[in-house]
Design a protein around this motif. Structure first.
Motif, mmCIF file in Angstrom:
data_model
loop_
_atom_site.group_PDB
_atom_site.id
_atom_site.type_symbol
_atom_site.label_atom_id
_atom_site.label_comp_id
_atom_site.label_asym_id
_atom_site.label_seq_id
_atom_site.Cartn_x
_atom_site.Cartn_y
_atom_site.Cartn_z
ATOM 1 N N GLU B 47 -29.234 71.744 113.358
ATOM 2 C CA GLU B 47 -28.722 73.089 113.081
ATOM 3 C C GLU B 47 -28.072 73.673 114.336
ATOM 4 O OE1 GLU B 47 -28.584 74.611 110.110
ATOM 5 O OE2 GLU B 47 -29.320 72.669 109.362
ATOM 6 N N VAL B 79 -22.901 76.040 103.453
ATOM 7 C CA VAL B 79 -23.260 74.642 103.248
ATOM 8 C C VAL B 79 -24.542 74.306 103.989
ATOM 9 C CG1 VAL B 79 -22.544 72.274 103.677
ATOM 10 C CG2 VAL B 79 -20.894 73.942 102.842
ATOM 11 N N ALA B 80 -24.671 74.816 105.208
ATOM 12 C CA ALA B 80 -25.851 74.523 106.007
ATOM 13 C C ALA B 80 -27.094 75.058 105.318
ATOM 14 C CB ALA B 80 -25.697 75.126 107.402
ATOM 15 N N GLU B 83 -27.936 72.719 102.705
ATOM 16 C CA GLU B 83 -28.418 71.502 103.338
ATOM 17 C C GLU B 83 -29.862 71.675 103.812
ATOM 18 O OE1 GLU B 83 -26.360 70.645 107.022
ATOM 19 O OE2 GLU B 83 -28.299 69.804 107.591
ATOM 20 N N VAL B 86 -32.174 71.482 100.820
ATOM 21 C CA VAL B 86 -32.418 70.104 100.376
ATOM 22 C C VAL B 86 -33.218 69.343 101.435
ATOM 23 C CG1 VAL B 86 -31.328 67.937 99.717
ATOM 24 C CG2 VAL B 86 -30.335 70.106 98.992
ATOM 25 N N GLY B 87 -32.779 69.511 102.679
ATOM 26 C CA GLY B 87 -33.380 68.749 103.773
ATOM 27 C C GLY B 87 -34.863 69.069 103.896
#
Lengths: 483, 111, 634
Positions: B47, B79-80, B83, B86-87
């Motif tokens: 990040e 998007v992050a 992400e 999900v991550g």
């Protein structure tokens, strides 16, 4: 139009059988193959004996890359079509004594194979040729893999990879030639010819190897032959017949149509080398055939020897050699088919292929032994059988290239007699053995096939002229480009 | 007028300073990924790298008066976020399955 | 009339097809009649053709084209037939002697289970033999040439349960094929040189060549290799004695009267080529005379009635080649004719003996058959006198003609030729005396069953005996101031050669002296043989008795078979095994597999870089990116 039918018929029939067929598959397949034979017969009747490409089918396929769906038939193709369409029904018919699991797939694949073979023999577009060439490999691969004998996975994998490697070299060569075509690039055969012929000698030599490797592996020429005996032995009989009867002719046909006129100077530079390899192969394979104990493997090696002679004739680059090669492709196809059929019959009846366990069949089954004798005489090229005109012209062609070559290549007529008579004596003559005690005479369908083969062996040997005249104009035209 | 002042203040800081800052941030992120074995820390370091890049985008956008840079920053942040969602979910799953967040232990896909 | 020539080979072919296809349903009598009838019809047509040719005068060569056969580019060969005096003479021998042997076989093979098959093979053989002599080009000759080889193979191995017979058959076929390769190469060279393979064109062009041009020598020698194989000359003769494994009529027809003379026909046919290549002629003569003597010596110590005759055939064929080699083509053909008569007679007589003895072939177990088999004895005696060269029987005239040529040509050849004929007289009379004189030495069982053969066997014997007596009169020597009928009949065929060949004249007085000398020596030898085997009653030693080295050498046929086996066959077989097990499987295929293994190995090695450690991957990635950036910026 006829060409389209010729391609489409086995394709559709094959798909139909795979999707819907059951236990009736073999009969449907036989019907389709016979229909195909009729189509080929009509084509033969309409065929004009001249050097023109006939029954042309030419549609743009991928215009941006200059690829056309271009099929046509000339004298050489006509004979190859005849070979394919005559042998396929025979091959299917020969399987009537077998019960294969999943027959719909088996017979469907045979018909798809036929489609691909016809495609190879009629394609006049480099890309299309390559597509059909590879397409032919897929059905036979599965036939060998799914219905083959012991250790089939490893052996068929080797066969697949080996031929694939060769094909890729060919693809590279074809793409290179495509890049060299003038104007809008095109894969059309004549454009490729022009491009290849315009190359300087060194490039031609390189391109020669690219194309030659593919064809030489398929034939196969010594020392690229080692996939062949194992594959022939492990494949189911029908697979072996397809491989030896028709598929190896792809290599020779490819050499005649796609190699000789493509890079004439490259061919001229290496023709003697190829002839030498081919002739070494003849003697080498004949000698090896002599010491075989397994009769199927013996015939596999004899096939290498015969093909070696055909290859030598092709690369002698004269009319006798090439005419002989074209004719010999037909007769070798028939003979080797019949021989493998006979081996299959022996194996089915005695459960062995080892000649040491056989013997005395002629006492128990004289009819069978007589058929074997006729076919064997064709195979050792006795005059008035189909083996002779081809072998004579091939040796004649080779002789014109070099008397020494002909002397060594001619040893095949001695060694051929040695190993074939040896095999015949061990398996058919002498005292009856335990394995052959109850050897049955041929059954109905077997008798039909043997009669057909025997008649073809004799008729083609006594009156080969029509076949020669079909191919002659095309060969002459081809040779004008080579020289 | 606040905006003008803002822009002037920003312009007052030379672009090199932004570059240095984001380079340092990025390097910290990289080194973190390389040296740390705890998967959550690595995740945060990633990040950090993203944000270093965001900072650059924003800075160049401001300097050139081009709003595209800032649009991208928002886009990346969105998007992050996705992400991260999900991550982190994957991380939780990994932890539940292996009771472990050490990446060196997670080599089961090797062959 | 001439068109009828196609019928000559057609009849036997039809006979073969009928018996071959329907053999099972035909009775033995029908099959025998069909087969013999076919040959008889051929003989009648041949006779008509012969008469026609005799009356025709100058234009005596006719070609009848049947159809185009092989054609590729400039090469073309028709299936067409040529009838001229030479082929006409051979037609008469083949169909005439062939017919007699067919008739004989109906009796001889009557109880054999393969009776019908036998006749179909025999007809097929006659078909190919006729094709051989009728072909109008070398390719058709080659067809017949290989075809008779096939029939010979089938008939030698006729009793196919016996491995030795099968081996003999295989040996014959393969050895013939060695010769055939030479023949084939000869045909190619002919085509390359003359652009054609048809006799008329080749011979017409050959006339423009000078003597002893290398290409002509090469052609003639290659063709001669073919002749060596088929006509059993050194070094390719060993198949012929083994070929006696076949039924006796086969030995008579194929391995004595007709097929083995194909080589003589071929050279006589190509006479102009040979005449233009004196070097080749010399080699032909040399091989011929050596074979004649060599085989005759082996004949001295053979104990199998058929083997003796086989070696005598090899020897007589040697004489024919000697004649050819001296350019005496007519003499060679003359000897072919007389030899066909008396050798067929001898073989058939031997067959009659074997028949009576219940299959026994060893002359040590015979003896005293004179009274039991009077007709066989009388005819066999005539045959023996004919082959020994005692006037006025057939063999005398033909052999004398050859020896007269040899005397004029080369004294050493003459000496060897006379030596050979002395040996011939000795072993033939030895055979006669051991078989028919003295006491019977077989088993009691055999003695009870001794009987004269049926009429179907004795009539052909008597006809052949008649021919062996009279056959010589078609070629009376000039010294007798008579017309040499054969010579004048064949003269058109050899005209071109005769122009180039200086006639080797010897005076009539010399000729008389030579004849007298030969006759006296032969008579002395006959008396010696009589003294040894009849008066003293000596017998050849039994198997296993230690012989003197020279006798041992001869009795074992100079170990030629063993030498071939050790020097050629075994090493070749050994090397083939090596090729298969080492070269093919380990080297060539090993290399292919090595490539496969190399790919697998390198993949396995490359796989190790994929450790599965994320830190490692990231490190590599960062490093790569850094390096990439460095690369771009510089």
């Amino acid at each position: 139009m006829l060409t389209a039918i010729l391609i489409a018929l086995p394709f559709l029939a094959g798909l139909l059988i795979i999707t819907t067929g059951g236990e009736q598959s073999k009969r449907i397949a036989l019907g389709a193959a016979l229909a195909e034979l009729v189509v080929a017969g009509i084509m033969l009747a309409q065929f004009q004996i001249n050097a023109e490409s006939q029954f042309v089918l030419n549609y743009p396929w991928i215009p941006s890359l200059g690829i056309n769906f271009h099929l046509a038939v000339d004298g050489i193709s006509m004979l190859m079509i005849l070979l394919t369409t005559v042998l396929t029904p025979l091959i299917i018919y020969s399987s009537f004594g077998h019960h294969y699991s999943k027959p719909q797939n088996f017979y469907g694949l045979i018909l798809l194979m036929q489609m691909a073979l016809i495609g190879v023999f009629t394609a006049l577009d480099g890309f299309l040729f390559y597509i059909f060439w590879e397409l032919a490999l897929i059905p036979i691969y599965f036939i060998c893999l799914l219905w083959g004998g012991e250790n089939r996975a490893k052996i068929t994998f080797k066969f697949f990879l080996y031929t694939m490697v060769g094909s890729l070299f060919m693809l590279v060569a074809l793409i290179y030639l495509f890049q060299q075509t003038t104007g809008t690039h095109s894969f059309d055969i004549n454009a490729l010819y022009a491009a290849g012929q315009a190359l300087d000698i060194n490039t031609q030599r390189t391109i020669f190897w690219g194309l030659f490797l593919a064809f030489a592996i398929k034939m196969p020429i010594f020392p690229l032959h080692t996939w062949q005996p194992d594959t022939y032995v492990v494949a189911p009989t029908q697979g072996t017949m397809l491989l030896s009867g028709i598929m190896l002719k792809m290599g020779i046909y490819g050499a005649i149509r796609w190699l000789l006129p493509m890079v004439p100077e490259g061919v001229a530079a290496y023709s003697h080398l190829v002839m030498m390899l081919a002739i070494i192969g003849i003697i080498y394979a004949s000698l090896i055939a002599w010491v075989q104990t397994d009769i199927k493997r013996l015939i596999a090696y004899s096939s290498i020897a015969h093909v070696g002679l055909i290859a030598a004739g092709v690369f002698s680059l004269n009319e006798q050699g090439i005419s002989g090669a074209v004719f010999q492709m037909l007769s070798h196809g028939i003979n080797v088919f019949a021989l493998f059929f006979i081996v299959d019959m022996i194996e089915q009846r005695t459960k062995t292929r080892l000649m040491g366990n056989l013997g005395g069949v002629r006492t128990v089954a004289p009819k069978f032994a007589t058929f074997f004798m006729v076919i064997m005489m064709g195979s050792v090229a006795l005059p008035l059988t189909n083996g002779f005109p081809g072998e004579f012209l091939l040796l004649n062609g080779v002789y014109q290239a070099s008397g020494m070559y002909a002397l060594f290549a001619g040893i095949t007529i001695i060694l051929g007699a040695v190993y074939m008579l040896n095999a015949y004596q061990k398996s058919m003559l002498g005292e009856v053995s335990a394995a052959t005690e109850n050897f049955e005479e041929p059954k109905a369908h077997e008798t039909h096939i043997l009669w057909i083969c025997a008649i073809l062996v004799i008729v083609m040997g006594v009156y080969p002229k029509p076949l020669f005249s079909i191919a002659e104009p095309a060969i002459q035209q081809l040779l004008t480009m080579v020289k | 007028m606040v905006q003008d002042t803002m822009a002037q203040t920003l312009h007052g800081i030379p672009i090199n300073a932004y570059l240095m800052l984001s380079a340092v941030l990025f390097s910290i992120g990289v080194l973190g990924v390389l040296y740390r074995r705890n998967i959550i820390v690595i995740f945060m370091c990633i990040e950090l790298m993203l944000n270093a890049v965001n900072l650059l985008l924003a800075a160049f956008g401001a300097y050139r008066g081009d709003s595209n840079g800032q649009i991208f920053v928002f886009f990346i942040m969105a998007v992050a976020a996705a992400e991260v969602a999900v991550g982190l979910a994957i991380l939780v799953m990994i932890y539940r399955n292996t009771k472990n967040t050490d990446i060196d232990e997670l080599s089961r896909l090797k062959w | 009339m001439i068109k009828l020539v196609a019928l000559v080979p057609l009849f036997p072919l039809l006979g073969f097809i009928i018996i071959g296809l329907f053999g099972k349903s035909l009775s033995k009598t029908v099959a025998g009649v069909v087969a013999s009838g076919a040959i008889l019809l051929s003989f009648i047509v041949s006779l008509l053709l012969f008469i026609n040719l005799n009356e025709a005068g100058e234009n005596v060569s006719h070609t009848v084209k049947l159809f185009d056969w092989i054609q590729a580019g400039k090469f073309s060969a028709d299936l067409s037939l040529l009838i001229d005096p030479l082929s006409s003479v051979f037609l008469l021998i083949i169909t005439g002697v062939g017919f007699l042997i067919h008739v004989y076989s109906t009796g001889y093979m009557h109880d054999d289970e393969g009776h019908n098959k036998f006749f179909s093979y025999l007809n097929l053989f006659v078909f190919f033999m006729l094709l051989l002599v009728l072909g109008s080009n070398y390719l058709v000759m080659f067809v017949g040439w290989e075809g008779v080889g096939l029939c010979s193979y089938l008939l030698i191995g006729f009793w196919f349960k016996n491995t030795n017979y099968n081996n003999a058959a295989k040996k014959a076929f393969i050895m013939n094929r060695i010769g055939d390769l030479g023949f084939l190469l000869g045909i190619f060279l002919i085509y390359v040189t003359f652009g054609s393979v048809s006799y008329s064109e080749v011979f017409a062009q050959a006339k423009f060549y000078g003597a002893d041009e290398p290409v002509l020598i090469a052609i003639t020698l290659l063709l001669f290799v073919g002749a060596m194989g088929k006509s059993a000359q050194l070094p390719l003769y060993t198949w012929l004695p083994d070929a006696m494994a076949g039924p006796t009529p086969v030995s008579a027809l194929i391995h004595a009267a007709t097929m083995v003379t194909a080589g003589i026909y071929m050279i006589a046919r190509s006479n102009i080529l040979y005449t233009l290549a004196p070097t080749s002629l010399h080699i032909v003569a040399l091989i011929g005379v050596i074979t004649a003597v060599f085989a005759a010596t082996i004949g001295l110590l053979q104990n199998d009635i058929k083997k003796v005759l086989a070696y005598s055939t090899v020897s007589q064929l040697g004489y024919m080649f000697l004649a050819l080699g001296m350019g005496a083509y007519t003499s060679a053909v003359f000897h072919v004719i007389t030899h066909a008569f008396f050798k067929a007679l001898l073989f058939l007589g031997a067959g009659s003996v074997i028949h009576a003895m219940g299959g026994e072939q060893d002359i040590r177990k015979m003896g005293g058959l004179k009274s039991h088999l009077p007709i066989t004895f009388a005819t066999f005696l005539i045959g023996t006198i004919a082959i020994a060269g005692i006037p006025p029987f057939a063999g005398f005239f033909s052999k004398d003609e050859i020896l007269a040529h040899a005397f004029a040509h080369n004294k050493i050849f003459w000496l060897l030729g006379v030596g050979g004929s002395v040996l011939t007289a000795f072993y033939m009379f030895r055979l006669l005396f051991l078989t028919f004189y003295g006491k019977f030495r077989g088993t009691h069982h055999q003695e009870e069953h001794l009987h004269e053969s049926p009429k179907s066997i004795t009539i052909p014997l008597m006809v052949l005996a008649g021919l062996s007596v009279l056959g010589g009169f078609i070629g009376l020597p000039e010294a007798f101031h008579a017309k040499h009928l054969l010579k004048s009949f064949l003269s058109p065929v050899f005209a071109a050669s005769d122009l180039r060949m200086l006639p080797a004249e010897i005076s009539h007085t010399t000729e008389y002296a030579l004849m007298a000398l030969a006759i006296i020596i032969v008579l002395i030898v006959v008396l010696l043989a009589r003294n040894k085997y009849v008066v003293k009653g000596e017998l050849p030693v039994a198997d296993g008795v230690v012989l003197s080295p020279s006798s041992k050498l001869i009795a074992n046929k100079y170990y030629v078979d063993e030498i071939y086996d050790t020097l050629i066959i075994r090493p070749l077989h050994w090397i083939s095994g090596i090729f298969y097990r080492v070269m093919d499987i380990q080297v060539v295929d090993g290399f292919v597999n090595f490539i496969g293994k190399a790919v697998v190995w390198s993949s396995n090695t490359a796989r190790l870089t994929q450790t599965g450690k994320i830190g490692y991957y990231v490190f590599v990635m960062v490093l790569s990116v850094a390096l990439l950036l460095l690369y771009i910026s510089y």
